[in-house]
Design an enzyme around this catalytic site. Structure first.
Site, PDB file in Angstrom:
ATOM      1  N   HIS B  46       0.819  -1.201   0.000  1.00 52.95           N
ATOM      2  CA  HIS B  46       0.000   0.000   0.000  1.00 52.95           C
ATOM      3  C   HIS B  46       0.862   1.263   0.000  1.00 52.95           C
ATOM      4  O   HIS B  46       0.660   2.175  -0.797  1.00 52.95           O
ATOM      5  CB  HIS B  46      -0.890  -0.045   1.237  1.00 52.95           C
ATOM      6  CG  HIS B  46      -1.837   1.083   1.323  1.00 52.95           C
ATOM      7  ND1 HIS B  46      -3.002   1.102   0.605  1.00 52.95           N
ATOM      8  CD2 HIS B  46      -1.782   2.238   2.017  1.00 52.95           C
ATOM      9  CE1 HIS B  46      -3.631   2.219   0.859  1.00 52.95           C
ATOM     10  NE2 HIS B  46      -2.913   2.932   1.718  1.00 52.95           N
ATOM     11  N   GLU B  68      -2.245  -5.299  -4.328  1.00 52.79           N
ATOM     12  CA  GLU B  68      -2.964  -4.931  -3.121  1.00 52.79           C
ATOM     13  C   GLU B  68      -4.354  -5.573  -3.119  1.00 52.79           C
ATOM     14  O   GLU B  68      -4.812  -6.072  -2.085  1.00 52.79           O
ATOM     15  CB  GLU B  68      -3.075  -3.413  -3.090  1.00 52.79           C
ATOM     16  CG  GLU B  68      -3.181  -2.846  -1.714  1.00 52.79           C
ATOM     17  CD  GLU B  68      -3.461  -1.364  -1.783  1.00 52.79           C
ATOM     18  OE1 GLU B  68      -2.657  -0.638  -2.382  1.00 52.79           O
ATOM     19  OE2 GLU B  68      -4.496  -0.949  -1.261  1.00 52.79           O
ATOM     20  N   ASN B 403      26.181 -22.445  -5.986  1.00 48.05           N
ATOM     21  CA  ASN B 403      27.038 -23.601  -6.118  1.00 48.05           C
ATOM     22  C   ASN B 403      26.554 -24.747  -5.229  1.00 48.05           C
ATOM     23  O   ASN B 403      26.457 -25.887  -5.665  1.00 48.05           O
ATOM     24  CB  ASN B 403      28.459 -23.188  -5.746  1.00 48.05           C
ATOM     25  CG  ASN B 403      29.458 -24.263  -6.045  1.00 48.05           C
ATOM     26  OD1 ASN B 403      29.719 -24.548  -7.186  1.00 48.05           O
ATOM     27  ND2 ASN B 403      29.963 -24.877  -4.993  1.00 48.05           N
TER      28      ASN B 403
END
Lengths: 121, 667
Positions: B46, B68, B403
């Site tokens: 918001h 929202e 990795n």
């Protein structure tokens, strides 16, 4: 020169409003980042006007508004809301907010609301 | 309005909010549907929307708005949180991130968000979508200036006239750009209801509250108030552009007998979602902070360093003068400046959380991509490190983590066969250890295949076959960090993109860090990184060569020793020494920096044995002065790229000592 307390959790928003106010010869006496700060600072500063954001952490703007109003019935508080918060704005007005402004802010809108509130007084 | 001045603040705050959204979304995924978390996410989205709209970043505002809506439905239990929903939300967060990054790198922040927006929209529960559609489809008819009243209303009007009241009809026009029309209507009604009793409004109250009208509406009320007064009061409401008030009299209008139903009672069903929306009472304690530009912190640090240098001089002076009061004062000042030093250093500290908190997202999406089940466990995220270091370690850590995910953790099937839980765990751990911070990345994967490492190292010529026997397991695992090494059988786009782990090692080493790796086949591997707490204050060994003093960082020193002339041998035209059974090159500080005066005729030499990523060499100096904490100063822009010097420091006696960059001395 009217004194104003700016309340918003976003520093960015506070800066925007503050700039608009300062450019229009208002005296920004304080900035609060949440509802609790707003209540405390109102006690301390007794500003002529408060701009109050609704959505804030810790204590939202409407609770803060009610707390301030319960002690200071004459407080001038303008709510700052965003689109989609209609019912909260209505709550706030019922609780005694003088007006509201909607984000995104436009300087003239903000000033219109503020001048009307301060002028009415 | 020129928004440029707000841009930095905007970007900073937006990034914070995005991070908050990310973190909370992940939390949400773990403990399904906690209201607090959703409220937090909603609040961030918001605020973000409000800021973006104010700055004029429409795409950003548009997408956050859609997000929202979805969050709002989740909050009101109209939508359940499923992985599919979260995927879409995460996707939009990625878009938001992209836009904000674009803005921060000077772009316009524009992006086609239609795809993401419509995906979000599709999530919305059907009833809501239908509701908004119907609301927008209602084409409000132009209402005539004078509304039509039914018989009952006429009766009321007439009766009130007899009692000295009058009926007023108000035509109110709102500004076209009014955003929360219903709230404005509410304000108008607030004034009107104070003045008298509303008997009619058009459009109907329900439509007004649902904003199913354009910009005009009409209210009729019974009041004693003067029309002018009422007009002034209503005109005083913001965004009301026009108000007409006229007195309603029976003769002024034609009576029409039409049935009209007026809903007088307030419709409680209005705007259902937000009514329930109790404002989130945040449980987490907000830390009070002040934003300070990092430049200022750097400046403060610099000034303080000057102070430390002066303190050193004062201490020396007072020691020479032996004046008791002066000594007392200087001692007191030293203590205070010591405290000050701690405070300033901690002020520059940031929790590693700032780096770590982007990892959960990464692990989530990578494990999906790889088809593996991986859990990331973060321990000690509040461990603090100097800002400069924090800024640098993000990328190499990402590399290491990728990795581990790619090569370390096995697929669920393989894990099952090996009798391990299907979900692999990667633990990221940070903790303090003396003057260092340790970061460890531990996985419970397959471990490092020692034979494979040796094979590759041999085939790429990284080690010689005869050396293999001498190497410890750790040494062999360390070969992973050698340049030109990649153990993955094929190059995936997650890790092993040609840039090997040597880049990772180099980055850490340039920060004064040390990387090591240990592994147990079948059980997993652990990568440890030791980092200095801060970069600007350095623990060094001061050495003398000729008239000059040099500082060698303690972190690169293996040991110090004294050798005699006959310990020095020559091999391939280079001087070498036998150091604990190892032949290592011998360098002379005199030669490296062309310092006047020769040291050749001495029979004994002091040496400092230095280490760079496993390679060692001896550095011959005249004297070893001692260990000291010094303040690192850069040489400034006028002296860039001086070979083998990483900076300078000012000593207590006011002399300057250069800091030797050990990394460049060892080939």
């Amino acid at each position: 020169m009217s004194s104003v307390l700016v309340v918003d959790d976003a520093a960015f928003m506070r800066m925007m409003i503050k700039d608009i106010l300062v450019k229009n010869q208002f005296n920004v006496v304080g900035e609060a980042a949440n509802g609790q700060e707003a209540v405390d600072m109102y006690e301390e500063l007794k500003p002529d006007l408060v701009t109050m954001d609704i959505t804030m952490p810790e204590k939202d703007g409407i609770t803060a508004l009610k707390e301030i109003k319960s002690k200071h019935g004459d407080a001038n508080i303008i709510m700052c809301s965003a689109m989609g918060q209609q019912s909260m704005v209505i709550d706030a007005i019922q609780a005694g907010a003088k007006d509201f402004i909607v984000k995104p802010f436009q300087a003239d809108r903000v000033m219109e609301a503020i001048q009307k509130v301060v002028g009415v007084k | 309005m020129d928004n440029k001045e707000y841009l930095t603040l905007f970007i900073e705050e937006s990034q914070e909010h995005l991070q908050a959204v990310n973190t909370h979304l992940l939390e949400l995924e773990k403990n399904n549907g906690s209201k607090d978390i959703i409220s937090e996410i909603f609040r961030s989205a918001h605020t973000l929307k409000g800021m973006a709209a104010t700055m004029g970043f429409e795409d950003l505002a548009h997408l956050t708005h859609h997000m929202e809506n979805v969050l709002d439905q989740i909050r009101n239990d109209q939508l359940t949180v499923t992985p599919a929903v979260l995927d879409v939300v995460f996707e939009s967060v990625d878009d938001l991130e992209y836009m904000i990054n674009d803005i921060s790198s000077g772009g316009s922040g524009k992006k086609d968000v239609q795809g993401a927006a419509s995906k979000l929209e599709a999530l919305l529960a059907g009833d809501k979508a239908a509701e908004t559609a119907s609301a927008s489809n209602v084409s409000p008819e132009k209402h005539s200036v004078i509304p039509e009243y039914d018989q009952y209303e006429w009766a009321v009007i007439q009766e009130s006239e007899e009692q000295g009241y009058h009926a007023l009809c108000l035509n109110v026009t709102l500004d076209e750009q009014t955003m929360l029309k219903a709230a404005r209507v509410f304000m108008v009604f607030g004034v009107v209801e104070k003045a008298g009793e509303v008997i009619n409004c058009q459009p109907a109250m329900a439509d007004l509250e649902a904003e199913a009208f354009e910009n005009e509406f009409t209210v009729t009320l019974i009041t004693k108030e003067e029309p002018e007064n009422l007009q002034a009061q209503i005109a005083g409401i913001s965004e009301v552009t026009d108000v007409h008030v006229h007195v309603v009299k029976k003769e002024t209008v034609q009576t029409k007998h039409e049935e009209q139903s007026i809903t007088e009672e307030k419709n409680q069903e209005l705007s259902p979602p937000s009514n329930k929306a109790e404002m989130p009472q945040r449980q987490t304690e907000a830390v009070k902070t002040v934003r300070v530009n990092t430049d200022r912190l750097d400046k403060l640090m610099n000034l303080f360093e000057e102070l430390v240098i002066d303190r050193g001089r004062l201490e020396q002076l007072s020691a020479e003068l032996k004046h008791s009061e002066l000594t007392d004062t200087v001692e007191h000042m030293s203590r205070i400046s010591g405290d000050l030093q701690t405070i300033i250093l901690t002020m520059r500290m940031m929790p590693v959380e700032n780096v770590f908190n982007r990892f959960p997202r990464m692990v989530r999406s990578l494990s999906k991509e790889l088809g593996k089940k991986i859990e990331l466990d973060i321990v000690g995220a509040d461990t603090e490190l100097d800002r400069t270091i924090i800024d640098e370690i993000g990328d190499p850590l990402v590399h290491l983590l990728r990795n581990s995910l790619d090569h370390g953790i096995e697929t669920p099937e393989v894990r099952k066969q090996a009798g391990k839980p299907e979900t692999g765990t990667v633990t990221l751990r940070a903790y303090h250890s003396g003057n260092h911070v340790m970061i460890e990345m531990e996985d419970d994967g397959a471990g490092i295949n020692k034979e494979k490492v040796i094979d590759i190292a041999l085939s790429k010529g990284i080690i010689a076959a005869e050396d293999v026997e001498k190497k410890t397991d750790q040494d062999i695992y360390g070969l992973l960090f050698a340049s030109g090494f990649s153990t993955a059988a094929e190059v995936t786009d997650i890790s092993g993109r040609g840039v090997g782990l040597d880049v990772v090692r180099n980055t850490f080493e340039s920060l004064g860090g040390i990387v090591s790796v240990d592994s147990e086949p079948g059980k997993g591997s652990i990568f440890s990184i030791q980092l200095p707490l801060t970069l600007s204050i350095l623990d060094v060994m001061l050495v003398e060569a000729g008239e000059e003093k040099y500082a060698v960082p303690i972190s690169s020193i293996v040991e110090t020793a004294i050798i005699t002339k006959d310990n020095i041998f020559h091999s391939h035209g280079q001087r070498v020494i036998d150091f604990r059974g190892r032949i290592i090159p011998l360098l002379s500080l005199h030669q490296v920096f062309a310092i006047p005066g020769s040291q050749e005729e001495r029979s004994q030499h002091s040496i400092v044995v230095i280490n760079k990523g496993g390679k060692i060499a001896a550095l011959m100096v005249d004297h070893l002065v001692g260990k000291q904490d010094i303040v690192l100063k850069s040489l400034g822009p006028f002296l860039p790229d001086i070979a083998s010097i990483s900076g300078a420091t000012i000593l207590g006696d006011g002399n300057v000592a250069l800091i030797v960059d050990v990394n460049t001395l060892i080939a």
